[in-house]
Design an enzyme around this catalytic site. Structure first.
Site, PDB file in Angstrom:
ATOM      1  N   HIS A  12      20.885   8.655   1.900  1.00  0.00           N
ATOM      2  CA  HIS A  12      20.242   9.705   1.489  1.00  0.00           C
ATOM      3  C   HIS A  12      20.379  10.867   2.167  1.00  0.00           C
ATOM      4  O   HIS A  12      21.559  11.002   2.972  1.00  0.00           O
ATOM      5  CB  HIS A  12      18.800   9.226   2.410  1.00  0.00           C
ATOM      6  CG  HIS A  12      18.050   8.166   1.514  1.00  0.00           C
ATOM      7  ND1 HIS A  12      18.161   6.927   1.741  1.00  0.00           N
ATOM      8  CD2 HIS A  12      17.052   7.929   0.330  1.00  0.00           C
ATOM      9  CE1 HIS A  12      17.450   6.139   0.832  1.00  0.00           C
ATOM     10  NE2 HIS A  12      16.622   6.904  -0.040  1.00  0.00           N
ATOM     11  N   LYS A  33      16.496  13.076   6.086  1.00  0.00           N
ATOM     12  CA  LYS A  33      15.589  11.875   6.295  1.00  0.00           C
ATOM     13  C   LYS A  33      15.731  11.340   7.538  1.00  0.00           C
ATOM     14  O   LYS A  33      16.554  11.360   8.272  1.00  0.00           O
ATOM     15  CB  LYS A  33      16.381  10.567   5.227  1.00  0.00           C
ATOM     16  CG  LYS A  33      15.393   9.361   5.093  1.00  0.00           C
ATOM     17  CD  LYS A  33      15.806   8.449   3.962  1.00  0.00           C
ATOM     18  CE  LYS A  33      15.085   7.161   3.988  1.00  0.00           C
ATOM     19  NZ  LYS A  33      13.357   7.522   4.034  1.00  0.00           N
TER      20      LYS A  33
HETATM   21  N1  LIG Z   1       8.309   5.488  -1.776  1.00  0.00           N
HETATM   22  C1  LIG Z   1       8.884   6.251  -2.442  1.00  0.00           C
HETATM   23  O1  LIG Z   1       9.199   6.182  -3.770  1.00  0.00           O
HETATM   24  C2  LIG Z   1       9.526   7.443  -1.644  1.00  0.00           C
HETATM   25  C3  LIG Z   1       9.190   7.710  -0.649  1.00  0.00           C
HETATM   26  N2  LIG Z   1       9.536   8.861   0.270  1.00  0.00           N
HETATM   27  C4  LIG Z   1       8.932   9.109   1.716  1.00  0.00           C
HETATM   28  O2  LIG Z   1       8.099   9.846   1.472  1.00  0.00           O
HETATM   29  C5  LIG Z   1       8.107  10.741   2.887  1.00  0.00           C
HETATM   30  C6  LIG Z   1       7.988  12.134   2.578  1.00  0.00           C
HETATM   31  O3  LIG Z   1       9.382  12.515   2.308  1.00  0.00           O
HETATM   32  P1  LIG Z   1       9.866  14.139   1.888  1.00  0.00           P
HETATM   33  O4  LIG Z   1       8.939  14.615   0.854  1.00  0.00           O
HETATM   34  O5  LIG Z   1      11.322  13.990   1.604  1.00  0.00           O
HETATM   35  O6  LIG Z   1       9.615  14.706   3.458  1.00  0.00           O
HETATM   36  P2  LIG Z   1       9.239  16.073   3.843  1.00  0.00           P
HETATM   37  O7  LIG Z   1       9.241  16.272   5.167  1.00  0.00           O
HETATM   38  O8  LIG Z   1      10.112  16.809   2.813  1.00  0.00           O
HETATM   39  O9  LIG Z   1       7.554  15.967   3.360  1.00  0.00           O
HETATM   40  C7  LIG Z   1       6.702  15.797   3.984  1.00  0.00           C
HETATM   41  C8  LIG Z   1       5.388  16.385   4.103  1.00  0.00           C
HETATM   42  O10 LIG Z   1       4.209  16.147   4.967  1.00  0.00           O
HETATM   43  C9  LIG Z   1       3.860  17.063   5.714  1.00  0.00           C
HETATM   44  N3  LIG Z   1       2.926  16.649   6.627  1.00  0.00           N
HETATM   45  C10 LIG Z   1       3.191  16.350   7.974  1.00  0.00           C
HETATM   46  N4  LIG Z   1       2.081  15.883   8.464  1.00  0.00           N
HETATM   47  C11 LIG Z   1       0.841  16.034   7.843  1.00  0.00           C
HETATM   48  C12 LIG Z   1      -0.480  15.799   7.794  1.00  0.00           C
HETATM   49  N5  LIG Z   1      -1.012  15.665   9.208  1.00  0.00           N
HETATM   50  N6  LIG Z   1      -1.058  16.536   6.858  1.00  0.00           N
HETATM   51  C13 LIG Z   1      -0.768  16.968   5.733  1.00  0.00           C
HETATM   52  N7  LIG Z   1       0.778  17.022   5.500  1.00  0.00           N
HETATM   53  C14 LIG Z   1       1.568  16.586   6.388  1.00  0.00           C
HETATM   54  C15 LIG Z   1       4.996  18.070   6.043  1.00  0.00           C
HETATM   55  O11 LIG Z   1       4.654  19.308   6.570  1.00  0.00           O
HETATM   56  P3  LIG Z   1       5.313  19.813   7.846  1.00  0.00           P
HETATM   57  O12 LIG Z   1       6.890  19.934   7.116  1.00  0.00           O
HETATM   58  O13 LIG Z   1       4.895  21.155   7.985  1.00  0.00           O
HETATM   59  O14 LIG Z   1       5.353  18.964   8.816  1.00  0.00           O
HETATM   60  C16 LIG Z   1       5.801  17.847   4.827  1.00  0.00           C
HETATM   61  O15 LIG Z   1       5.251  19.116   4.064  1.00  0.00           O
HETATM   62  C17 LIG Z   1       9.309   9.877   3.478  1.00  0.00           C
HETATM   63  O16 LIG Z   1       8.786   8.881   4.502  1.00  0.00           O
HETATM   64  C18 LIG Z   1       9.993   9.324   2.590  1.00  0.00           C
HETATM   65  O17 LIG Z   1      10.870   8.304   3.033  1.00  0.00           O
HETATM   66  C19 LIG Z   1      10.165   9.908  -0.312  1.00  0.00           C
HETATM   67  C20 LIG Z   1      10.713   9.763  -1.647  1.00  0.00           C
HETATM   68  C21 LIG Z   1      10.325   8.378  -2.443  1.00  0.00           C
HETATM   69  O1  LIG Z   2      13.264   9.960   2.108  1.00  0.00           O
HETATM   70  C1  LIG Z   2      13.438   9.946   0.935  1.00  0.00           C
HETATM   71  O2  LIG Z   2      14.078  10.702   0.273  1.00  0.00           O
HETATM   72  C2  LIG Z   2      13.484   8.698   0.145  1.00  0.00           C
HETATM   73  N1  LIG Z   2      12.685   7.758   0.644  1.00  0.00           N
HETATM   74  C3  LIG Z   2      12.537   6.532   0.307  1.00  0.00           C
HETATM   75  C4  LIG Z   2      13.082   5.402   1.060  1.00  0.00           C
HETATM   76  O3  LIG Z   2      12.835   5.475   2.242  1.00  0.00           O
HETATM   77  O4  LIG Z   2      13.444   4.252   0.338  1.00  0.00           O
HETATM   78  C5  LIG Z   2      12.730   6.215  -1.252  1.00  0.00           C
HETATM   79  C6  LIG Z   2      13.904   7.157  -1.771  1.00  0.00           C
HETATM   80  O5  LIG Z   2      14.848   6.359  -1.583  1.00  0.00           O
HETATM   81  C7  LIG Z   2      13.676   8.304  -1.233  1.00  0.00           C
END
Ligand SMILES: NC(=O)C1=CN([C@@H]2O[C@H](COP(=O)(O)OP(=O)(O)OC[C@H]3O[C@@H](n4cnc5c(N)ncnc54)[C@H](OP(=O)(O)O)[C@@H]3O)[C@@H](O)[C@H]2O)C=CC1
Ligand SMILES: O=C(O)C1=N[C@H](C(=O)O)C[C@H](O)C1
Length: 270
Positions: free
Chosen positions: A157, A161
């Site tokens: 990734h 991450k």
């Molecule tokens: N299951 C799936 O298919 C997938 C899962 N993921 C997972 O999703 C999660 C997020 O990934 P990603 O988008 O890359 O990460 P990012 O860090 O880009 O986004 C996370 C967001 O959540 C915000 N946040 C944190 N705390 C709060 C809160 N209390 N209230 C509201 N918003 C909050 C952050 O704000 P700030 O930056 O201001 O702290 C940030 O904008 C990870 O755990 C990732 O592994 C990702 C892709 C696919």
């Molecule tokens: O953090 C990410 O970006 C992603 N998180 C998920 C994971 O932990 O597997 C899904 C995807 O691979 C992207």
């Protein structure tokens, strides 16, 4: 068609912005709220503009309560502490809570299960169709091949991450363990360093790479004597996860409270 009102939490994040774009192109879905934490630099910004769209008239706020009172679904790709707090609020408001957040602890999982006694929760380490289909194939392969085939899971990734192994790697690990009939917690090898000794039979190994802007690459290697099978998934665009999440939220409307997986949504349950 009746519209489903969505709140995106973490709307300024990589997945949050992608979710806003996918909602804008989904018939029957309407974004009514976008949440970021207190102190975030994007509070007050238009969620559409943040996502690279024309303005949607939805300003990012740090107050979920008035929005949860008007919504039917919340899409949550944030951090574990935030997801636990949102699970409680979503359960109180009887919203469908779609959880994509990874890196959850066992105690986080218990709290989510408690919330799911009152509302529909759909949770998966990966919301894409391809990954969930592949998980079924991994379960099948691990069952069909005997323990002469060692199972190793590799993931890569982007450099931002924060959790490892990825939620997807763990999902694949669980599928392989189920196929083999072993307990993943007991058999997983997360780290190898120094003089490790030979590989334990029945181990399920994990290897983690981080770098650049890689959206998400996963391979499950089944390595036997003289032959190797590799089952792989390459994510080229975060929209695959966002489309799955929106689909899950629409599927969850009117379902009985409970904790569901993407395999339930996609009709792929074993
Ligand atoms: N299951 C799936 O298919 C997938 C899962 N993921 C997972 O999703 C999660 C997020 O990934 P990603 O988008 O890359 O990460 P990012 O860090 O880009 O986004 C996370 C967001 O959540 C915000 N946040 C944190 N705390 C709060 C809160 N209390 N209230 C509201 N918003 C909050 C952050 O704000 P700030 O930056 O201001 O702290 C940030 O904008 C990870 O755990 C990732 O592994 C990702 C892709 C696919
Ligand atoms: O953090 C990410 O970006 C992603 N998180 C998920 C994971 O932990 O597997 C899904 C995807 O691979 C992207």
């Amino acid at each position: 068609m009746a519209e489903t009102a969505f709140v995106v939490v973490g709307a300024g994040g990589r997945m949050g912005r992608t979710l806003v774009r996918v909602l804008a192109e989904t018939p029957g879905a309407r974004l009514i709220g976008a949440i970021e934490p207190e102190g975030s630099a994007v509070l007050g910004a238009d969620a559409g503009v943040l996502a690279g769209l024309p303005p949607l008239g939805v300003a990012v706020t740090d107050d979920p309560l008035p929005l949860f009172a008007k919504a039917q679904a919340v899409l949550d790709f944030t951090v574990p502490a935030a997801t636990i707090a949102f699970a409680e609020l979503a359960a109180q408001a009887r919203l469908v809570h779609v959880i994509g957040t990874t890196g959850l602890s066992a105690s986080d999982e218990e709290k989510i299960a408690a919330a799911a006694r009152h509302a529909v929760v759909v949770k998966s380490g990966n919301m894409s169709l391809g990954v969930n289909l592949l998980a079924g194939l991994i379960r099948q392969a691990a069952k069909a091949l005997d323990s002469g085939f060692d199972i190793e899971i590799l993931e890569m990734h982007h450099r931002h991450k924060v959790d490892a192994p990825s939620g997807t790697a763990l999902l694949f690990g669980r599928a392989a363990a189920e196929g083999r009939g072993v307990d993943l917690e007991a058999m997983s090898v997360r780290v190898r360093d120094g003089h490790t000794g030979p590989r334990p039979a029945e181990a399920i190994g994990f290897a983690t790479l981080r770098g650049g802007s890689v959206v998400g690459d996963h391979s499950v290697v089944l390595a036997g004597e003289g032959e190797t099978i590799t089952l792989s998934h390459h994510a080229a665009d975060r929209a695959i996860f966002a489309r799955g999440a929106v689909k899950a939220a629409l599927w969850g409307q009117g379902k009985k409270p409970g904790l569901y997986a993407m395999a339930d949504v996609l009709g792929l349950s074993a």
